[in-house]
Design a protein around this motif. Structure first.
Motif, PDB file in Angstrom:
ATOM      1  N   HIS A 185       0.938  -1.280  -0.034  1.00 26.70           N
ATOM      2  CA  HIS A 185      -0.031   0.007  -0.220  1.00 26.70           C
ATOM      3  C   HIS A 185       0.903   1.223   0.119  1.00 26.70           C
ATOM      4  O   HIS A 185       1.758   1.240   0.346  1.00 26.70           O
ATOM      5  N   LYS A 186       0.376   2.258  -0.649  1.00 26.68           N
ATOM      6  CA  LYS A 186       1.023   3.474  -0.799  1.00 26.68           C
ATOM      7  C   LYS A 186       1.346   4.032   0.565  1.00 26.68           C
ATOM      8  O   LYS A 186       0.292   4.264   1.385  1.00 26.68           O
ATOM      9  N   LYS A 200       1.223   0.005  -6.329  1.00 25.35           N
ATOM     10  CA  LYS A 200       0.372   0.824  -6.944  1.00 25.35           C
ATOM     11  C   LYS A 200       1.291   2.181  -7.945  1.00 25.35           C
ATOM     12  O   LYS A 200       0.891   2.446  -9.004  1.00 25.35           O
TER      13      LYS A 200
END
Length: 325
Positions: A185-186, A200
């Motif tokens: 996840h960012k 991402k």
């Protein structure tokens, strides 16, 4: 039968060598101030083991590239085509006001953009690693003004700061990412923090960046041999497993690799080749030429105080690669 005998001999010699090395390794840890002899013996043993490994596995030592032949190819480059190509190396890109730990692995964003603008204004082409591979193999010519841009480790600031600059000038670059640093996840971006790229972000920046391996989890120093700290990748048992897990955990299945800290040995190179890697990068400065050994390509480190213009105009003097043990 002959091959089996050679293999058995190698195994016997290997066990003897391991026992020899372990003994002197323990002594060097126990008696650090009185172990000069054991240290030298240990180093000599490792060198002998590497040489034996190369001989039995048909590995060509680094530097075996025919410099004369490469020179002939280089000098035959037609007008307008590259006789050599600089591969530039970056790590951490951050605005000067946030550069709280200035060092040779960090470049101020202002200096980075100035260098990229210089490449654009001078009409440089940024080659992909596939293009560079074909160039090294003598399959294609590239424009005289060609450069390869690489980034190591996979810092989030590469996509926050470097990506927009590269996209602005229509340039291409490669990131050698450490697999464990690739986040699911960012992360919240903080300019002074060492946050790393997410899946991402990797997907969103593929119009500029291509992504390759910098090991999955071997980019750190550890005691590997003779009571000295080396890149953990020089632990052959870990390295073989690391190659497999890099592909399965990250999905980065690539034939291109950057050695952690620029350190390598014959076993690492052998394992890379056996697992489909065709080109690898050191941190030794110099230019890339047609005919160079693709597993030991040099790169030039770009810092805030060393301009791109300076690096691109250094004399093209063939250097004998340093064989790392």
């Amino acid at each position: 039968m002959r091959i089996r005998r050679i293999r058995n001999l190698f195994i016997i010699l290997l066990y003897i060598t391991i026992a020899f090395v372990v003994t002197f390794y323990v002594l060097s840890l126990k008696y650090p101030h009185a172990s000069a002899f054991s240290y030298e013996t240990c180093k000599a043993t490792y060198d002998m083991t590497d040489d034996l490994f190369e001989t039995l596995n048909g590995e060509v030592p680094e530097g075996a590239t025919n410099v004369a032949a490469a020179s002939e190819i280089t000098h035959s480059a037609p007008p307008g085509k590259a006789s050599h190509i600089p591969v530039l190396m970056y790590h951490y890109v951050v605005p000067e006001k946030y550069n709280v730990e200035p060092n040779n692995a960090r470049i101020n964003l202002e200096a980075f953009e100035e260098g990229i603008k210089y490449l654009h204004d001078e009409g440089y082409h940024t080659a992909t690693l596939k293009e560079l591979e074909r160039y090294v193999n003598g399959e294609i010519q590239l424009p005289e003004k060609t450069v390869v841009l690489t980034f190591d480790d996979g810092y989030q600031n590469n996509v926050v700061y470097a990506y927009p600059v590269l996209k602005k000038y229509g340039f291409h670059a490669s990131i050698f990412i450490v697999g464990t640093k690739l986040k699911d996840h960012k992360q919240k971006f903080v300019p002074t923090a060492k946050t790393t790229i997410s899946r991402k972000e990797m997907k969103a920046t593929r119009d500029v960046f291509e992504y390759h391996s910098h090991t999955y989890n071997l980019h750190y120093k550890r005691l590997v041999q003779c009571a000295e700290y080396y890149a953990a990748g020089k632990d052959s048992t870990r390295f073989t497993h690391d190659i497999d897990i890099m592909k399965s955990k990250t999905g980065i299945n690539t034939p291109y690799f950057a050695y952690p800290y620029g350190e390598y040995d014959p076993k690492m190179v052998y394992d890379l080749k056996m697992n489909g890697y065709r080109m690898a990068f050191t941190v030794r400065p110099g230019y890339v030429h047609p005919g160079d050994d693709p597993m030991y390509l040099p790169r030039m480190n770009v810092t805030s105080t060393t301009t791109v213009k300076h690096l691109l105009n250094l004399p093209d003097v063939p250097t004998q690669p340093i064989k790392s043990k």
